[in-house]
Design a protein around this motif. Structure first.
Motif, mmCIF file in Angstrom:
data_model
loop_
_atom_site.group_PDB
_atom_site.id
_atom_site.type_symbol
_atom_site.label_atom_id
_atom_site.label_comp_id
_atom_site.label_asym_id
_atom_site.label_seq_id
_atom_site.Cartn_x
_atom_site.Cartn_y
_atom_site.Cartn_z
ATOM 1 N N TYR A 1 -13.743 -42.546 50.882
ATOM 2 C CA TYR A 1 -14.677 -43.624 50.559
ATOM 3 C C TYR A 1 -14.480 -44.821 51.503
ATOM 4 C CZ TYR A 1 -16.550 -41.812 46.116
ATOM 5 O OH TYR A 1 -17.211 -41.085 45.157
ATOM 6 N N PHE A 2 -13.233 -45.269 51.634
ATOM 7 C CA PHE A 2 -12.981 -46.503 52.376
ATOM 8 C C PHE A 2 -13.376 -46.377 53.838
ATOM 9 C CE2 PHE A 2 -10.197 -49.422 54.755
ATOM 10 C CZ PHE A 2 -10.588 -50.609 54.171
ATOM 11 N N TYR A 3 -12.984 -45.293 54.484
ATOM 12 C CA TYR A 3 -13.323 -45.150 55.896
ATOM 13 C C TYR A 3 -14.804 -44.825 56.094
ATOM 14 C CZ TYR A 3 -8.628 -45.746 57.643
ATOM 15 O OH TYR A 3 -7.415 -46.279 57.987
ATOM 16 N N GLY A 4 -15.421 -44.253 55.071
ATOM 17 C CA GLY A 4 -16.873 -44.126 55.124
ATOM 18 C C GLY A 4 -17.540 -45.484 55.165
ATOM 19 N N TRP B 1 -14.488 -39.385 58.719
ATOM 20 C CA TRP B 1 -15.361 -39.757 57.599
ATOM 21 C C TRP B 1 -16.504 -40.664 58.043
ATOM 22 C CZ3 TRP B 1 -13.797 -36.066 54.894
ATOM 23 C CH2 TRP B 1 -12.450 -35.751 54.791
ATOM 24 N N ARG B 2 -17.005 -40.374 59.248
ATOM 25 C CA ARG B 2 -18.169 -41.098 59.759
ATOM 26 C C ARG B 2 -19.412 -40.295 59.349
ATOM 27 N NH1 ARG B 2 -16.916 -44.979 63.245
ATOM 28 N NH2 ARG B 2 -19.024 -44.928 64.105
ATOM 29 N N MET B 3 -19.916 -40.585 58.154
ATOM 30 C CA MET B 3 -20.937 -39.745 57.531
ATOM 31 C C MET B 3 -22.301 -40.423 57.521
ATOM 32 S SD MET B 3 -18.483 -38.465 54.393
ATOM 33 C CE MET B 3 -17.838 -40.113 54.126
ATOM 34 N N LYS B 4 -23.318 -39.649 57.956
ATOM 35 C CA LYS B 4 -24.711 -40.097 57.908
ATOM 36 C C LYS B 4 -24.893 -41.464 58.577
ATOM 37 C CE LYS B 4 -27.096 -37.686 56.165
ATOM 38 N NZ LYS B 4 -27.735 -36.461 56.707
ATOM 39 N N LEU B 5 -24.383 -41.577 59.811
ATOM 40 C CA LEU B 5 -24.421 -42.861 60.509
ATOM 41 C C LEU B 5 -25.356 -42.881 61.698
ATOM 42 C CD1 LEU B 5 -20.605 -43.727 60.609
ATOM 43 C CD2 LEU B 5 -22.345 -44.708 59.113
#
Length: 496
Positions: A209-212, A390-394
């Motif tokens: 969560y945090f790194y997202g 955790w670089r998601m949907k960016l």
């Protein structure tokens, strides 16, 4: 009088110095003692036995989700399309290749069975370890199939494999009780686990969560992109379509997602804010499941909420699973964990290794998502450091031109490749926006050409793309021989 005065002054000075040293020594000792005391209390907290019920519930959900994912792969023919039909794989590890023939079907069948065994807690130690290994093998096969949720499942599988998650709600526990006239073995008699296993799983989820959220602290996301573009694709949805398609909705949801990701771990870890955080987490993940095709990831995050509540909550909420009398007569109703005895010095030394491994694991996963700061350029553009972070949907990359060709150094003649003959549609789509995969493919082409013609060709690529609706530009240097570009963890493919 003069001599006496001097002597008295020296004596006073010496006394003050000794007093100062003693005070400093006392302060230093107190600080060291405080630090040592905190370390002991932290170790005691992590090694304390807690109810295994919540860990068992998560184990059931984890195994069920993986089994369901295998079913989805079969229904959508993904096993053949992803791991049998391609003639080339962008493997993370060069020697890791798919099984030949029908081997991949058997592999996924094994994953399905192991997932069910894990969920049931049957032969758990073996089934959990094999399940983690089987998932990791699939994950490493092809960068084109990289998914954050598969990476997360591998990590959670590792943490579950080393945790005694079969001490409650498991067939192993039932078998042990029936097989032993004196009851279950001592290690399973109290249905407790060291808290560190729960903490490791919760910390891993909080890191996601945090790194997202940290990854969302970039200019594009803060101006509402690419979420605004993606929401516009749902304009035809009944009722919610028109509001979602507005730019204001994209901007508002971008900031909402940022705040949720950054705060979720803190909300879930606190027992005072857990109910509030859990409600937001459910709504957040269900909305992601509705808007985006991200597989079982939202449901895995929802299942992880079982870990953050009080460890004994399932015994109160699900008494039909946990509150039963021992039919074999080995004890009374199982209602919660028994108090654990104080550890001996030998036991304390044995517990130091798990604690060291836990902290090393967490430190690794706190550092790895930040490694893109070591590379030049924008991680959203060159993808260096994008995976495992955790670089998601960016980002949304649109490719307007893709041409990869080989040039014979003897003649200087360049020939464009028909990429559809080399790669599947999914591989081609993934490679076209990821420079490291373009380099991997260039090396593969050069190896094949050299084996056939005895000379290593020059492989160049013309890839023109835009990022999040920005201007089109070259993704890689069209004049560079990509087949001579080094490949490695710290190698970055730079644009011109």
């Amino acid at each position: 009088m003069t001599t006496t005065t001097m002597t008295t002054g020296e004596s006073t000075s010496s006394t003050c110095t000794e007093s100062t040293r003693a005070s400093t020594s006392t302060t230093t000792g107190t600080a060291a003692g405080t630090g040592s005391d905190l370390a002991r209390r932290w170790a005691a907290y992590l090694t304390a036995e807690v109810d295994a019920a919540s860990l068992a519930v998560f184990r059931v959900g984890y195994g069920a989700l993986i089994a369901w994912e295998v079913v989805r792969y079969v229904l959508h023919d993904r096993i053949a399309r992803y791991y049998i039909e391609p003639g080339f794989f962008f493997s993370f590890v060069p020697f890791v290749r798919p099984w030949g023939g029908t081997g991949m079907y058997w592999h996924f069948a094994a994953v399905f069975v192991l997932a069910l065994l894990c969920a049931a807690g049957l032969f758990y130690r073996v089934s959990a370890a094999l399940l983690c290994a089987a998932l990791t093998y699939v994950f490493l096969l092809d960068k084109a199939q990289y998914l954050n949720h598969l990476y997360l499942l591998c990590l959670l599988g590792l943490l579950l494999a080393v945790a005694p998650a079969h001490r409650a709600l498991s067939l192993d526990l039932l078998r042990a009780r029936r097989a032993s006239p004196a009851g279950a073995p001592p290690c399973m008699s109290t249905e407790t686990v060291p808290r560190l296993h729960l903490f490791a799983l919760k910390a891993q989820i909080a890191i996601v969560y945090f790194y997202g959220g940290v990854a969302k602290l970039n200019g594009d996301w803060l101006r509402g992109q690419p979420l605004t573009m993606w929401l516009a694709e749902h304009a035809d949805a009944p009722l919610v379509g028109p509001p979602l398609a507005s730019p204001a909705a994209g901007l508002a949801l971008s900031y909402a997602g940022l705040l949720i990701d950054l705060s979720m771990g803190f909300l879930l870890f606190s027992r005072h804010t857990f109910p509030f955080g859990a409600a937001i987490a459910v709504a957040f993940n269900l909305s992601n499941a509705f808007l985006f095709k991200i597989g079982i990831f939202p449901y895995a995050m929802i299942a992880s909420l079982a870990l953050f509540a009080d460890p004994s909550w399932p015994r109160r909420r699900l008494p039909f699973l946990f509150g039963r009398a021992d039919r074999a007569g080995h004890g009374a109703l199982v209602s919660g964990p028994a108090p654990a005895p104080s550890p001996s010095p030998t036991a304390s030394r044995r517990r130091s290794l798990p604690l060291a491994l836990l902290h090393a694991y967490l430190l690794l996963h706190l550092v790895v998502p930040l490694r893109h700061w070591l590379y030049p350029g924008d991680v959203a553009w060159n993808e260096a450091g994008h995976r495992f972070s955790w670089r998601m949907k960016l980002r949304d990359k649109n490719v307007s031109e893709l041409d990869i060709g080989v040039m014979d150094p003897r003649t200087g003649v360049r020939e464009s490749l028909d990429l559809e003959e080399w790669l599947t549609d999914r591989q081609l789509g993934e490679m076209s926006t990821r420079p490291d995969m373009i380099v991997d493919f260039a090396h593969h082409v050069a190896d094949r050409w050299q084996a056939a013609f005895g000379v290593r060709p020059v492989v160049t690529a013309r890839v023109v793309a835009s990022l999040n609706g920005g201007p089109f530009r070259d993704l890689v240097d069209p004049t560079r021989d990509l087949a001579s570009q080094p490949r490695g963890l710290f190698d970055v493919v730079l644009a011109p």
